[in-house]
Design a protein around this motif. Structure first.
Motif, PDB file in Angstrom:
ATOM      1  N   ILE A  15      10.178   7.754  14.062  1.00  0.00           N
ATOM      2  CA  ILE A  15      10.440   6.894  12.120  1.00  0.00           C
ATOM      3  C   ILE A  15       9.709   8.245  11.386  1.00  0.00           C
ATOM      4  O   ILE A  15       8.854   8.144  12.048  1.00  0.00           O
ATOM      5  CB  ILE A  15       9.482   5.565  12.159  1.00  0.00           C
ATOM      6  N   TRP A  16      10.152   8.034  10.569  1.00  0.00           N
ATOM      7  CA  TRP A  16      10.375   9.048   9.193  1.00  0.00           C
ATOM      8  C   TRP A  16       9.943   8.448   8.577  1.00  0.00           C
ATOM      9  O   TRP A  16      10.996   7.447   7.827  1.00  0.00           O
ATOM     10  CB  TRP A  16      11.163   9.671   9.353  1.00  0.00           C
ATOM     11  N   ALA A  17       8.833   8.426   7.726  1.00  0.00           N
ATOM     12  CA  ALA A  17       8.270   7.837   6.209  1.00  0.00           C
ATOM     13  C   ALA A  17       7.907   8.965   5.633  1.00  0.00           C
ATOM     14  O   ALA A  17       6.635   9.044   5.434  1.00  0.00           O
ATOM     15  CB  ALA A  17       7.951   6.278   6.822  1.00  0.00           C
ATOM     16  N   THR A  18       8.309   9.118   4.424  1.00  0.00           N
ATOM     17  CA  THR A  18       7.540  10.184   3.107  1.00  0.00           C
ATOM     18  C   THR A  18       6.303   9.155   2.432  1.00  0.00           C
ATOM     19  O   THR A  18       5.385  10.081   2.474  1.00  0.00           O
ATOM     20  CB  THR A  18       8.449  11.006   2.589  1.00  0.00           C
ATOM     21  N   ARG A  19       7.010   8.103   2.065  1.00  0.00           N
ATOM     22  CA  ARG A  19       6.143   7.788   0.676  1.00  0.00           C
ATOM     23  C   ARG A  19       5.462   6.851   1.679  1.00  0.00           C
ATOM     24  O   ARG A  19       6.141   5.675   2.574  1.00  0.00           O
ATOM     25  CB  ARG A  19       6.899   6.716  -0.084  1.00  0.00           C
ATOM     26  N   LYS A  20       3.903   6.816   1.714  1.00  0.00           N
ATOM     27  CA  LYS A  20       3.434   5.865   3.285  1.00  0.00           C
ATOM     28  C   LYS A  20       1.617   5.919   2.656  1.00  0.00           C
ATOM     29  O   LYS A  20       1.297   6.802   1.797  1.00  0.00           O
ATOM     30  CB  LYS A  20       3.564   6.123   4.432  1.00  0.00           C
ATOM     31  N   ASP A  21       0.867   5.113   3.193  1.00  0.00           N
ATOM     32  CA  ASP A  21      -0.603   4.958   3.246  1.00  0.00           C
ATOM     33  C   ASP A  21      -0.810   6.277   3.617  1.00  0.00           C
ATOM     34  O   ASP A  21      -0.277   6.615   4.363  1.00  0.00           O
ATOM     35  CB  ASP A  21      -1.070   3.950   4.082  1.00  0.00           C
TER      36      ASP A  21
ATOM     37  N   SER B  46       0.914  -1.416  -0.051  1.00  0.00           N
ATOM     38  CA  SER B  46       0.262   0.163   0.682  1.00  0.00           C
ATOM     39  C   SER B  46       1.115   1.000   0.303  1.00  0.00           C
ATOM     40  O   SER B  46       0.417   2.408   0.846  1.00  0.00           O
ATOM     41  CB  SER B  46      -1.054  -0.559   1.008  1.00  0.00           C
ATOM     42  N   ALA B  47       2.155   0.787  -0.288  1.00  0.00           N
ATOM     43  CA  ALA B  47       3.333   2.079  -0.388  1.00  0.00           C
ATOM     44  C   ALA B  47       3.866   2.476  -1.312  1.00  0.00           C
ATOM     45  O   ALA B  47       4.997   2.641  -1.876  1.00  0.00           O
ATOM     46  CB  ALA B  47       4.010   2.324   1.301  1.00  0.00           C
TER      47      ALA B  47
ATOM     48  N   VAL C 285       3.080  -0.052   4.466  1.00  0.00           N
ATOM     49  CA  VAL C 285       1.888   1.372   5.013  1.00  0.00           C
ATOM     50  C   VAL C 285       2.768   2.296   4.481  1.00  0.00           C
ATOM     51  O   VAL C 285       2.347   3.406   4.209  1.00  0.00           O
ATOM     52  CB  VAL C 285       1.014   0.874   5.911  1.00  0.00           C
ATOM     53  N   GLY C 286       4.289   1.816   4.646  1.00  0.00           N
ATOM     54  CA  GLY C 286       5.294   2.943   4.272  1.00  0.00           C
ATOM     55  C   GLY C 286       6.523   2.309   4.598  1.00  0.00           C
ATOM     56  O   GLY C 286       7.743   1.286   4.492  1.00  0.00           O
ATOM     57  N   VAL C 287       7.481   3.380   3.163  1.00  0.00           N
ATOM     58  CA  VAL C 287       9.097   3.071   3.118  1.00  0.00           C
ATOM     59  C   VAL C 287       9.503   4.655   3.956  1.00  0.00           C
ATOM     60  O   VAL C 287       9.411   5.230   3.733  1.00  0.00           O
ATOM     61  CB  VAL C 287       9.076   3.771   1.828  1.00  0.00           C
ATOM     62  N   VAL C 288      10.694   3.865   4.377  1.00  0.00           N
ATOM     63  CA  VAL C 288      11.273   3.979   6.219  1.00  0.00           C
ATOM     64  C   VAL C 288      12.648   5.546   4.818  1.00  0.00           C
ATOM     65  O   VAL C 288      13.437   4.762   4.685  1.00  0.00           O
ATOM     66  CB  VAL C 288      12.142   3.373   6.447  1.00  0.00           C
TER      67      VAL C 288
ATOM     68  N   LEU D  98      -2.077   6.959   6.727  1.00  0.00           N
ATOM     69  CA  LEU D  98      -1.410   7.660   7.864  1.00  0.00           C
ATOM     70  C   LEU D  98      -0.452   9.410   7.862  1.00  0.00           C
ATOM     71  O   LEU D  98       0.118   9.291   8.670  1.00  0.00           O
ATOM     72  CB  LEU D  98       0.319   6.663   8.262  1.00  0.00           C
TER      73      LEU D  98
ATOM     74  N   ILE E  48       7.736   0.264   6.521  1.00  0.00           N
ATOM     75  CA  ILE E  48       7.027  -0.503   7.655  1.00  0.00           C
ATOM     76  C   ILE E  48       6.099  -1.182   7.193  1.00  0.00           C
ATOM     77  O   ILE E  48       5.002  -0.769   6.425  1.00  0.00           O
ATOM     78  CB  ILE E  48       6.789   1.113   8.178  1.00  0.00           C
ATOM     79  N   PHE E  49       5.706  -2.060   8.083  1.00  0.00           N
ATOM     80  CA  PHE E  49       4.717  -2.906   7.708  1.00  0.00           C
ATOM     81  C   PHE E  49       3.283  -3.195   8.923  1.00  0.00           C
ATOM     82  O   PHE E  49       4.032  -3.536   9.614  1.00  0.00           O
ATOM     83  CB  PHE E  49       4.564  -3.995   7.177  1.00  0.00           C
TER      84      PHE E  49
ATOM     85  N   PRO F 229      -4.360   2.200   9.392  1.00  0.00           N
ATOM     86  CA  PRO F 229      -3.447   0.982   9.295  1.00  0.00           C
ATOM     87  C   PRO F 229      -2.427   1.233  10.335  1.00  0.00           C
ATOM     88  O   PRO F 229      -1.317   1.014  10.134  1.00  0.00           O
ATOM     89  CB  PRO F 229      -3.435   0.919   8.415  1.00  0.00           C
TER      90      PRO F 229
END
Lengths: 96, 96, 96, 96, 96
Positions: free
Chosen positions: D10-16, A46-47, A79-82, D19, A56-57, D73
């Protein structure tokens, strides 16, 4: 939610209708220090995660939330790419 | 979601009404390298899986989703029959 | 879903209203080869199971489904009494 | 619910999408006697917890409840910052 | 559902709004033979349980059911105070 790395893709032609057109990723769970933890799992995406990405799952029933209002029988979803982890003792930058 | 192999069938005449006409499969969880992992579980079938098939199964509450709008008290459901796994280091083709 | 054997009953007068009139069974989880696995759990009954019966029980949120439309705070419910298990290498017949 | 300590972010720019604007904390699970238990997890924040805080976090599908009516999620959420634990043999006061 | 004993109380002023006015108990999981099993957990109370009580607690998403129609972010709730356990080989009477 847990940290992992995308290490592959699963293909299944005969499957539940609600999984049609969903990408199934093979994800290796990892520690926040970069070590592999246990065995790979299968997760939907989903990311827009790709091979090699640190992700991150989410597991359990929340894994189906990104695909709402549709109902999707998944118990693990990326759900996200760190980008970065700021720990009190260190900082981890993905691809750094 | 996890990988497994269908190794049998469970029969129960006296059961919750919501399980009527559902096939109960005995599934051996497996690693992505083909080794057995732990003990067999019982899963409903939502992918027309048969004996010997390599399958993906979902656990927890999402396992009930394939049978919606009905409510089905299952915590494990076979949702796909695997054709191929593309790992970054190898490729696995079912029945290959 | 997992296999178990009914080994007792739990009685609790002071309890959540939604558990009124529900039977609470003590269930010993078992392997498909008939060995005890870990410790007994408490499960509600949705299959009219009795002492000594070999049963299939469901855990997690699906355990509440047999009691719908009411909401019941159970995380384990007996959903079937097993007659027979057809494994690829053997057949198990309950009471046989 | 479990006890833990906030040890990072935690930092994630590309995400569902669901979030977006949620803080993702790195939480070290702890025993009620103050020892680390297993590996850190990632949890969303619903209690304005900050670095170093002793917190209570919820896992599984209830972790999404603090963000309702939206659907989020997450499978782990910090729901409280602990002030004091009254055990039958001892009392623990945070920051004491 | 599992057996446990109430061994303390947790206090948290800063917390998710949906936990306001809920009692948070420290519960030691126990075997049906009276031995401690693993580490204490935090559970909300839905059975007016008090210090020292032998209780049945529910985990996972069903733990939120006693507080419906409100939504409560708990993953463990005490749902009953045990009077007696009738095992096939012995009987346990609380406070006996």
């Amino acid at each position: 939610m847990k940290l992992g790395r995308v290490i592959g893709t699963i293909w299944a032609t005969r499957k539940d209708d609600r999984l049609e057109s969903r990408r199934m990723l093979l994800v290796q769970p990892m520690s926040f220090r970069g070590r592999d933890l246990g065995r790979p799992i299968t997760a939907l995406d989903s990311a827009e995660a790709g091979a090699g990405d640190l992700v991150i799952f989410t597991t359990a029933s929340e894994a189906a939330i990104p695909f709402r209002p549709g109902l999707t029988p998944t118990d693990a979803t990326v759900v996200g790419v760190v980008d970065r982890v700021d720990h009190e003792e260190w900082t981890f930058v993905a691809g750094g």
